[in-house]
Design a protein around this motif. Structure first.
Motif, PDB file in Angstrom:
ATOM      1  N   ARG A 101       0.815  -1.214   0.000  1.00  0.00           N
ATOM      2  CA  ARG A 101       0.000   0.000   0.000  1.00  0.00           C
ATOM      3  C   ARG A 101       0.848   1.263   0.000  1.00  0.00           C
ATOM      4  O   ARG A 101       0.364   2.338  -0.364  1.00  0.00           O
ATOM      5  CB  ARG A 101      -0.937   0.005   1.207  1.00  0.00           C
ATOM      6  CG  ARG A 101      -1.983  -1.090   1.160  1.00  0.00           C
ATOM      7  CD  ARG A 101      -2.939  -1.029   2.322  1.00  0.00           C
ATOM      8  NE  ARG A 101      -3.886  -2.135   2.275  1.00  0.00           N
ATOM      9  CZ  ARG A 101      -5.006  -2.126   1.549  1.00  0.00           C
ATOM     10  NH1 ARG A 101      -5.307  -1.046   0.849  1.00  0.00           N
ATOM     11  NH2 ARG A 101      -5.809  -3.161   1.536  1.00  0.00           N
ATOM     12  N   PHE A 103       3.822   1.555  -1.768  1.00  0.00           N
ATOM     13  CA  PHE A 103       4.579   1.732  -3.009  1.00  0.00           C
ATOM     14  C   PHE A 103       3.804   1.318  -4.258  1.00  0.00           C
ATOM     15  O   PHE A 103       4.330   1.469  -5.356  1.00  0.00           O
ATOM     16  CB  PHE A 103       5.880   0.928  -2.934  1.00  0.00           C
ATOM     17  CG  PHE A 103       6.807   1.391  -1.847  1.00  0.00           C
ATOM     18  CD1 PHE A 103       7.560   2.535  -1.992  1.00  0.00           C
ATOM     19  CD2 PHE A 103       6.909   0.682  -0.658  1.00  0.00           C
ATOM     20  CE1 PHE A 103       8.402   2.969  -0.991  1.00  0.00           C
ATOM     21  CE2 PHE A 103       7.754   1.104   0.350  1.00  0.00           C
ATOM     22  CZ  PHE A 103       8.504   2.247   0.187  1.00  0.00           C
ATOM     23  N   SER A 104       2.629   0.774  -4.140  1.00  0.00           N
ATOM     24  CA  SER A 104       1.873   0.367  -5.317  1.00  0.00           C
ATOM     25  C   SER A 104       1.110   1.551  -5.898  1.00  0.00           C
ATOM     26  O   SER A 104       0.540   2.365  -5.153  1.00  0.00           O
ATOM     27  CB  SER A 104       0.895  -0.761  -4.968  1.00  0.00           C
ATOM     28  OG  SER A 104       0.116  -1.106  -6.085  1.00  0.00           O
ATOM     29  N   ARG A 105       1.088   1.643  -7.216  1.00  0.00           N
ATOM     30  CA  ARG A 105       0.342   2.718  -7.875  1.00  0.00           C
ATOM     31  C   ARG A 105      -1.163   2.545  -7.709  1.00  0.00           C
ATOM     32  O   ARG A 105      -1.917   3.505  -7.860  1.00  0.00           O
ATOM     33  CB  ARG A 105       0.685   2.765  -9.368  1.00  0.00           C
ATOM     34  CG  ARG A 105       2.101   3.233  -9.666  1.00  0.00           C
ATOM     35  CD  ARG A 105       2.265   3.492 -11.146  1.00  0.00           C
ATOM     36  NE  ARG A 105       3.596   3.956 -11.472  1.00  0.00           N
ATOM     37  CZ  ARG A 105       4.575   3.177 -11.901  1.00  0.00           C
ATOM     38  NH1 ARG A 105       4.361   1.871 -12.030  1.00  0.00           N
ATOM     39  NH2 ARG A 105       5.767   3.665 -12.192  1.00  0.00           N
ATOM     40  N   SER A 107      -2.675   1.811  -4.986  1.00  0.00           N
ATOM     41  CA  SER A 107      -3.098   2.152  -3.637  1.00  0.00           C
ATOM     42  C   SER A 107      -3.327   3.657  -3.508  1.00  0.00           C
ATOM     43  O   SER A 107      -2.522   4.463  -3.991  1.00  0.00           O
ATOM     44  CB  SER A 107      -2.032   1.697  -2.627  1.00  0.00           C
ATOM     45  OG  SER A 107      -2.339   2.170  -1.334  1.00  0.00           O
ATOM     46  N   ASP A 109      -2.984   5.165  -0.744  1.00  0.00           N
ATOM     47  CA  ASP A 109      -2.005   5.577   0.265  1.00  0.00           C
ATOM     48  C   ASP A 109      -0.571   5.512  -0.252  1.00  0.00           C
ATOM     49  O   ASP A 109       0.364   5.467   0.542  1.00  0.00           O
ATOM     50  CB  ASP A 109      -2.134   4.675   1.498  1.00  0.00           C
ATOM     51  CG  ASP A 109      -3.519   4.725   2.099  1.00  0.00           C
ATOM     52  OD1 ASP A 109      -4.179   5.782   1.971  1.00  0.00           O
ATOM     53  OD2 ASP A 109      -3.960   3.719   2.681  1.00  0.00           O
ATOM     54  N   CYS A 110      -0.387   5.475  -1.555  1.00  0.00           N
ATOM     55  CA  CYS A 110       0.955   5.378  -2.132  1.00  0.00           C
ATOM     56  C   CYS A 110       1.765   6.631  -1.788  1.00  0.00           C
ATOM     57  O   CYS A 110       1.246   7.758  -1.823  1.00  0.00           O
ATOM     58  CB  CYS A 110       0.862   5.204  -3.641  1.00  0.00           C
ATOM     59  SG  CYS A 110       2.450   5.136  -4.483  1.00  0.00           S
ATOM     60  N   ARG A 142       9.662  -0.230  -8.967  1.00  0.00           N
ATOM     61  CA  ARG A 142       8.668  -1.261  -8.664  1.00  0.00           C
ATOM     62  C   ARG A 142       8.985  -2.517  -9.467  1.00  0.00           C
ATOM     63  O   ARG A 142       8.860  -2.511 -10.696  1.00  0.00           O
ATOM     64  CB  ARG A 142       7.267  -0.753  -8.968  1.00  0.00           C
ATOM     65  CG  ARG A 142       6.865   0.441  -8.100  1.00  0.00           C
ATOM     66  CD  ARG A 142       5.535   1.020  -8.544  1.00  0.00           C
ATOM     67  NE  ARG A 142       5.130   2.107  -7.662  1.00  0.00           N
ATOM     68  CZ  ARG A 142       5.487   3.383  -7.835  1.00  0.00           C
ATOM     69  NH1 ARG A 142       6.277   3.709  -8.855  1.00  0.00           N
ATOM     70  NH2 ARG A 142       5.085   4.311  -6.993  1.00  0.00           N
TER      71      ARG A 142
END
Length: 236
Positions: A101, A103-105, A107, A109-110, A142
């Motif tokens: 959450r 570092f993922s695009r 999410s 909350d990135c 990533r």
């Protein structure tokens, strides 16, 4: 008669009598069993065709609100091996998707680039002592289980950068001190138009210069919170 030409007799080539490799025979037998099996049958635990002692791991179905992409669906278990291994390793290292959450695009909350991030990591494998490093997030790579991020700060008038593996077991905690999600008219760190902020290496931006002050404010707030909690415990 001596000196007369005589035909040369070449021995006939005998057929090769080498035994067939046992692994290839086992592989052909496995392929025959898979072809005879019904189409809706699930693959067995010994799906690896070249060694029966190797067992394939079972992948749990991801929740509907999962951030990570599910492993690819393939008809043959010998296809898409690295994608399934990567998915399994990330699931083991991050079962609650806390790192995904960040570092993922996908999410909301990135962590946006340009944010001030603090990383608390272990100094040794016994995990008895820790150290902290804070800096501006200038790049994120990533790559599944090999996801890395780069932090930059100024220490003694010298630019210092640290690259961390997001799923490394040596990382204890990742904290976002200030997120760069504010507009120009709002207070705080503004959003950046670039995903890679390598230009900060040439000209130190105000973000890099303000890392020390942000860390001081964070530690002061922590100390104040700790004092208030201890006083409330003494009163109770």
């Amino acid at each position: 008669m001596i000196g007369m030409w005589a035909p040369r007799i070449v021995p006939r080539a005998l057929p090769r009598m080498y035994p067939r490799a046992f692994s290839s025979a086992r592989y052909s037998l496995k392929q025959q069993e898979q072809s005879e099996a019904p189409a809706d049958a699930m693959p067995s635990a010994h799906a690896y065709p070249f060694a029966t002692h190797v067992k394939s791991r079972s992948h749990a179905a991801p929740p509907p609100d999962a951030i990570r992409a599910p492993p690819p669906k393939v008809k043959d278990m010998t296809r898409g091996v690295m994608q399934r291994v990567d998915s399994q390793l990330t699931m083991e290292r991050d079962p609650d998707e806390r790192i995904a959450r960040l570092f993922s695009r996908r999410s909301p909350d990135c962590i946006p680039p340009g944010s001030i991030v603090m990383v608390e990591s272990y100094l040794n494998s016994s995990k008895t002592s820790t150290t902290t490093f804070a800096g501006v997030l200038i790049a994120v790579r990533r790559a599944g289980i090999a996801t890395t991020f780069l932090l930059r700060t100024i220490a003694h008038k010298l630019g210092v950068e640290m690259r961390y593996h997001a799923y490394s077991p040596m990382i204890k905690d990742i904290k976002v001190l200030q997120a760069a999600n504010a507009d120009k008219r709002q207070p705080g760190l503004t959003r950046t138009r670039r995903a890679k902020l390598y230009y900060m290496r040439r000209n130190d931006d105000r973000r890099v210069l303000s890392v020390a002050n942000v860390v001081k404010q964070y530690r002061a707030a922590q100390m104040q919170e700790h004092k208030s909690s201890t006083e409330s415990r003494k009163r109770s």
